[in-house]
Design an enzyme around this catalytic site. Structure first.
Site, PDB file in Angstrom:
ATOM      1  N   GLY A   1       4.663   0.056  10.949  1.00 47.90           N
ATOM      2  CA  GLY A   1       5.481   0.698  12.134  1.00 47.90           C
ATOM      3  C   GLY A   1       6.743   1.359  11.796  1.00 47.90           C
ATOM      4  O   GLY A   1       6.380   2.438  10.932  1.00 47.90           O
TER       5      GLY A   1
ATOM      6  N   SER B   1       3.625   0.535   4.068  1.00 45.34           N
ATOM      7  CA  SER B   1       4.223   1.663   4.715  1.00 45.34           C
ATOM      8  C   SER B   1       5.516   1.126   5.535  1.00 45.34           C
ATOM      9  O   SER B   1       6.469   1.027   4.583  1.00 45.34           O
ATOM     10  CB  SER B   1       3.063   1.737   6.225  1.00 45.34           C
ATOM     11  OG  SER B   1       3.553   3.016   6.945  1.00 45.34           O
ATOM     12  N   TRP B   2       5.718   1.110   6.662  1.00 49.17           N
ATOM     13  CA  TRP B   2       6.998   0.791   6.940  1.00 49.17           C
ATOM     14  C   TRP B   2       7.370  -0.820   6.359  1.00 49.17           C
ATOM     15  O   TRP B   2       8.560  -1.193   6.095  1.00 49.17           O
ATOM     16  CB  TRP B   2       7.243   0.503   8.455  1.00 49.17           C
ATOM     17  CG  TRP B   2       8.404  -0.483   8.879  1.00 49.17           C
ATOM     18  CD1 TRP B   2       8.189  -1.657   9.613  1.00 49.17           C
ATOM     19  CD2 TRP B   2       9.697  -0.032   8.936  1.00 49.17           C
ATOM     20  NE1 TRP B   2       9.636  -2.099  10.012  1.00 49.17           N
ATOM     21  CE2 TRP B   2      10.385  -1.340   9.436  1.00 49.17           C
ATOM     22  CE3 TRP B   2      10.736   0.940   8.344  1.00 49.17           C
ATOM     23  CZ2 TRP B   2      11.825  -1.339   9.538  1.00 49.17           C
ATOM     24  CZ3 TRP B   2      11.966   0.692   8.442  1.00 49.17           C
ATOM     25  CH2 TRP B   2      12.390  -0.433   9.123  1.00 49.17           C
TER      26      TRP B   2
ATOM     27  N   ASP C   1      -2.992   9.844   0.704  1.00 49.57           N
ATOM     28  CA  ASP C   1      -2.055   9.396   1.764  1.00 49.57           C
ATOM     29  C   ASP C   1      -1.056  10.478   2.350  1.00 49.57           C
ATOM     30  O   ASP C   1      -0.042  10.913   1.511  1.00 49.57           O
ATOM     31  CB  ASP C   1      -1.261   8.096   1.215  1.00 49.57           C
ATOM     32  CG  ASP C   1      -0.206   7.507   2.459  1.00 49.57           C
ATOM     33  OD1 ASP C   1      -0.014   7.974   3.551  1.00 49.57           O
ATOM     34  OD2 ASP C   1       0.136   6.432   2.164  1.00 49.57           O
TER      35      ASP C   1
ATOM     36  N   HIS D   1      -3.629   6.392   3.675  1.00 49.31           N
ATOM     37  CA  HIS D   1      -2.579   5.505   3.839  1.00 49.31           C
ATOM     38  C   HIS D   1      -3.015   4.154   4.262  1.00 49.31           C
ATOM     39  O   HIS D   1      -2.451   3.094   4.085  1.00 49.31           O
ATOM     40  CB  HIS D   1      -2.097   6.050   5.004  1.00 49.31           C
ATOM     41  CG  HIS D   1      -0.720   5.196   5.601  1.00 49.31           C
ATOM     42  ND1 HIS D   1       0.497   5.166   4.972  1.00 49.31           N
ATOM     43  CD2 HIS D   1      -0.472   4.659   6.572  1.00 49.31           C
ATOM     44  CE1 HIS D   1       1.318   4.478   5.204  1.00 49.31           C
ATOM     45  NE2 HIS D   1       0.795   4.200   6.470  1.00 49.31           N
TER      46      HIS D   1
END
Length: 316
Positions: free
Chosen positions: A44, A111-112, A265, A293
């Site tokens: 996120g 990711s986040w 990605d 990703h």
């Protein structure tokens, strides 16, 4: 060619809540019967935890813990931006570790989730046994502009056109700010429309092959996902300076780590993984030639499972 590893079988979890301050009540879950604790940071920000994250770990070796960050998933209040910063989440992680009686743990995030994992490890290196990271995102301004202003738009012009639709032409020079104003504004219908457009853009670009079924999930997560992401992005991730996580990666040199990065990605391009690896001497980097990703592309699954297996017994 070595056969690619697959996810471990599905496993159920026990759940609980931890009140971390006067506003936020954090949902967490545990599964697995092993002695090695691992904490999972979801993406996120605002994405929420997922049962699939449990399956990267051997449940006979690991005590698997994940939680919904402030405002996300089952944590309450839902989609709240109050007292919601990177450093609040770092300290929530410490409160959860103490609540569960864990001294040190393996840290996993993509990711986040990799942003938060790096932030946590750089501040609390003495509590981290190892890091397993995927799709590196360090929230540098250049990374944000590539995905939300000019970069990925050249590769996905069809999806980009839909992302632009809610924003008047006169405001398109700064799309993150334009979206943030609407996602935090008083018009409920405009918030909903912008949250869907923001979320669909990311889901449309997350996999090597566009997956319509994945995009259809946008409605389930859009409000928290879009509001919290834009809140963090317009605030530069609440870091002291741009590029902080790469510049201070030497703080991790005593911690072993595995970095897994999809070659294609476009949400979190490989440059960040490459630069993190060069600045973190105790890391190994695996660039997956046929992945984007997403954490569930076969080559990414293979290396994440191998990474988790690598640290099954570290520090025990």
């Amino acid at each position: 060619m070595t056969e690619r590893r697959e996810l471990y079988p599905e496993i159920e979890a026990t759940t609980g809540f931890l009140q971390v301050d006067d506003v936020h009540n954090i949902y967490y879950e545990e599964c697995g019967s092993g002695p090695q604790p691992v904490v999972i940071f979801h993406g996120g920000p605002g994405g929420g935890s997922s049962p699939i994250y449990r399956r990267f770990f051997d449940p006979s070796a690991y005590r698997i813990i994940q939680f919904d960050q402030r405002g996300a998933g089952k944590s309450t209040p839902y989609a709240s931006l109050e007292k919601n910063t990177t450093w609040d989440l770092v300290e929530d992680t410490e409160k959860l570790r103490k609540h569960l009686g864990i001294e040190k743990w393996v840290v996993f995030g993509g990711s986040w989730g990799s942003t938060l994992a790096l932030s946590y490890a750089q501040k609390h290196a003495d509590r981290v046994k190892a890091l397993i990271l995927r799709g590196i995102f360090t929230l540098r301004r250049s990374e944000l502009l590539f995905f939300y202003q000019d970069g990925a738009s050249h590769l996905f012009p069809d999806a980009w056109e839909k992302f632009l639709e809610p924003i008047p032409v006169v405001e398109r020079h700064d799309l993150m700010s334009a979206y943030h104003r609407r996602l935090t504004g008083p018009d409920a219908e405009e918030r909903r429309k912008c949250a869907m457009a923001w979320t669909i853009w990311e889901l449309s670009t997350s996999r090597l092959y566009v997956d319509p079924a994945y995009i259809d999930k946008a409605d389930d997560m859009a409000e928290a996902f879009a509001r919290i992401e834009s809140h963090y992005f317009v605030n530069g991730g609440f870091f002291e300076y741009d590029g902080q996580l790469i510049a201070e990666a030497n703080k991790l040199n005593d911690i072993p780590g595995v970095i897994v990065q999809g070659r294609y990605d476009v949400v979190c391009p490989a440059k960040s993984a490459w630069e993190l690896h060069k600045n973190w001497t105790n890391s190994e980097l695996h660039i997956i030639p046929d992945a984007g990703h997403s954490c569930i592309e076969p080559g990414v699954i293979d290396q994440l499972v191998r990474g988790a297996d690598k640290f099954k017994t570290i520090g025990l």
